[in-house]
Write an enzyme that holds these catalytic residues in place. Structure first.
Site, PDB file in Angstrom:
ATOM      1  N   ASP A  50       0.825  -1.212   0.000  1.00  0.00           N
ATOM      2  CA  ASP A  50       0.000   0.000   0.000  1.00  0.00           C
ATOM      3  C   ASP A  50       0.866   1.272   0.000  1.00  0.00           C
ATOM      4  O   ASP A  50       1.877   1.332   0.708  1.00  0.00           O
ATOM      5  CB  ASP A  50      -0.876  -0.022   1.263  1.00  0.00           C
ATOM      6  CG  ASP A  50      -1.922   1.059   1.259  1.00  0.00           C
ATOM      7  OD1 ASP A  50      -2.697   1.127   0.293  1.00  0.00           O
ATOM      8  OD2 ASP A  50      -1.980   1.851   2.231  1.00  0.00           O
TER       9      ASP A  50
ATOM     10  N   GLU B 170      14.574 -15.049   0.330  1.00  0.00           N
ATOM     11  CA  GLU B 170      14.918 -16.246   1.115  1.00  0.00           C
ATOM     12  C   GLU B 170      13.890 -17.356   0.901  1.00  0.00           C
ATOM     13  O   GLU B 170      14.096 -18.490   1.289  1.00  0.00           O
ATOM     14  CB  GLU B 170      14.958 -15.911   2.609  1.00  0.00           C
ATOM     15  CG  GLU B 170      16.111 -15.018   3.010  1.00  0.00           C
ATOM     16  CD  GLU B 170      15.969 -14.584   4.462  1.00  0.00           C
ATOM     17  OE1 GLU B 170      15.363 -15.322   5.270  1.00  0.00           O
ATOM     18  OE2 GLU B 170      16.447 -13.478   4.781  1.00  0.00           O
TER      19      GLU B 170
END
Ligand code: NOJ
Length: 524
Positions: free
Chosen positions: A199, A247
């Site tokens: 956002d 990751e």
């Protein structure tokens, strides 16, 4: 590593208005669960769920009180975990909405900040400042929703809120904030969610000199010089988030960055966002010249494209396209004149625009209800409006509720199949005509056109070559041998030769009518 997002179609679920499983008037996870097959059958690749976190709902959930839970009106954390598993089992990825620019004023951090001294560690997670002189805010900045961007706290300090006063801005120079959001990312990634829509990604950094400023819009400013939008410093934060996402396998983040298109590229890349929404496409209107140049500018960005026609902040495009050229749809909602709206033309153009969007390379974001050709509910009673813009603008901007009215699933029955008898926003009596139930039984419906186009879209691929078919026509060829042609003019144009793959309206006499789009296959 899977890069599923590069050409994915993502369906936006405004969860409070999607489907209401417990009939309390608010859409929820149980309702969404019951419609996962509908979404999968539509032929999209994933969903993006608007904020579902505990929230006082002063801004439709973009005022988050707890980033690691689900609002009890919407479901539970266990239900969220089950949902992502079930979505994966029907082939859908799930993106969540990350709201990092501001918290709710009911977030424990802000409650603690208000109760703490000026200069305290708790206050430094937000932007608290002393005013200038007696009762004058630290700067003249205006809130996006209207009114000043500062509110006076009880002890004489002011706090910054680029949006509503109940949405205080976080201080992204504070290490607590940085660490907390990395932990929040991991919280949802560990639960199997596929990524985030971020956002107001362009608002995280603020001008450290706290200077006054006359806002003339980003287009007229030297890059990086707005005090709270599109500043260079914000990319540091993004790079850390990206290393967290990397990751994990196959996760992504898409930025809601409302910036000029030539500034968008720097949000993107292997150490930044995977994608950023392209709002220029949404704003291009029904103007072939503008649409062509937006397509060319977007392709020149050189990364995974995103195409958007509607979302929970915009007047639905079936209505925008039904207004005469040059009429500002947001103003028209309030002031009319409402007889200017031609809903049939709006729907014809909405269908054609959908075929245009789905033929372009990259990914598309489809807002719930657009697959039904759903128009804006522009005449909601003003005493039912919930958007903070309505009040903050002193009733001069009607706001975004009209595109957030709960979905019509059935032709009849309580709330047209949404759920209970009393949805949080009232639905108009004509809503059933647009219902998914009715359209599923009609081969010429917008729903069936979306399904067909989404299925055939999988055959489209490769680069794009713009084809000149006249000033009022948007036409391009994909390397897969498909031609997409949209007639945005007012007279018919000759239909190009080839095999008709899908059409947005009637075709047949060797001409392509105005407000109509086709895909032609086997084009050499
Ligand atoms: C953008 C969101 O899409 C909108 O709905 C919200 O009001 C603002 N950001 C503030 O969070």
């Amino acid at each position: 590593m899977s890069e599923w997002w590069r050409d994915a179609v993502v369906y936006q679920v405004y969860i409070r208005s999607f489907a209401d499983g417990n009939a309390d008037g608010i859409g929820d996870i149980a309702g969404l669960n019951s419609k996962l097959e509908y979404i999968a059958e539509l032929g999209v690749d994933g969903i993006w769920i608007n904020p579902w976190y505990p929230s006082p709902l002063n801004d439709g959930g973009y005022d988050v009180a707890d980033y690691r839970d689900v609002d009890e009106r919407i479901g539970t954390l266990a239900a969220a975990e089950a949902l992502v598993e079930r979505a994966h089992s029907v082939g859908l990825k799930v993106l969540l909405d990350l709201v990092p620019n501001h918290t709710s004023s009911e977030h424990p951090w802000f409650v603690e900040a208000l109760a703490s001294e000026p200069g305290s560690a708790a206050r430094s997670r937000y932007h608290f400042r002393h005013g200038r002189g007696d009762r004058s805010a630290p700067t003249n900045w205006r809130s996006v929703f209207g009114g000043p961007a500062w509110t006076l706290a009880a002890d004489g300090q002011w706090y910054l809120h680029v949006f509503d006063p109940t949405q205080p801005d976080l201080n992204w120079d504070n290490p607590d904030v940085v660490a907390e959001f990395e932990a929040i990312l991991r919280f949802w990634l560990d639960r199997g969610f596929d990524g985030f829509r971020v956002d107001v990604a362009h608002a995280l950094a603020k001008d450290p000199t706290w200077s006054d400023f006359e806002d003339t819009g980003l287009d007229d400013l030297p890059p990086g010089s707005h005090p709270f939008f599109d500043r260079d410093e914000l990319l540091r934060v993004v790079q850390r988030w990206r290393s967290v996402l990397d990751e994990y396998d196959g996760r992504m983040m898409v930025a809601e960055a409302v910036v000029p298109i030539d500034r968008l590229a720097r949000y993107l890349g292997p150490d930044r966002y995977h994608q950023a929404f392209n709002f220029s496409f949404l704003e291009a209107g029904w103007d072939a010249g503008r649409v062509r140049s937006v397509i060319e500018d977007s392709l020149a960005l050189g990364t995974s494209q995103t195409w958007v026609l509607s979302n929970h902040d915009a007047v639905r495009h079936a209505t925008r396209f039904g207004l005469p050229d040059g009429v500002d749809a947001k103003r028209w909602l309030l002031d009319g004149p409402h007889h200017l709206l031609d809903p049939d033309r709006g729907l014809r153009r909405a269908r054609a625009a959908a075929l245009l969007m789905l033929a372009l390379p990259g990914s598309a974001y489809v807002y719930q209800g657009e697959e039904l050709g759903l128009p804006e509910v522009w005449d909601l009673p003003t005493d039912r409006l919930e958007d903070p813009i309505w009040i903050r603008s002193e009733r001069s901007v009607k706001g975004r509720d009209g595109c957030r009215v709960p979905m019509p699933w059935t032709e009849e029955g309580p709330s047209f199949g949404f759920g209970g008898p009393d949805p949080w926003l009232p639905q108009p009596e004509w809503f059933g005509r647009y219902s998914a139930e009715r359209q599923a039984n009609d081969a010429s419906s917008t729903l069936m056109m979306y399904r067909e186009a989404l299925e055939r879209r999988r055959q489209l691929g490769g680069g794009v070559t713009i084809v000149d078919m006249g000033g009022d026509v948007v036409a391009f060829r994909r390397d897969s041998g498909h031609l997409c042609v949209v007639n945005m003019g007012s007279s018919p144009v000759p239909m190009p030769p080839g095999r008709l793959v899908v059409a947005s309206g009637d075709v047949g006499t060797g001409t392509l009518e105005p407000d109509t789009a086709v895909w032609i296959g086997d084009v050499v």
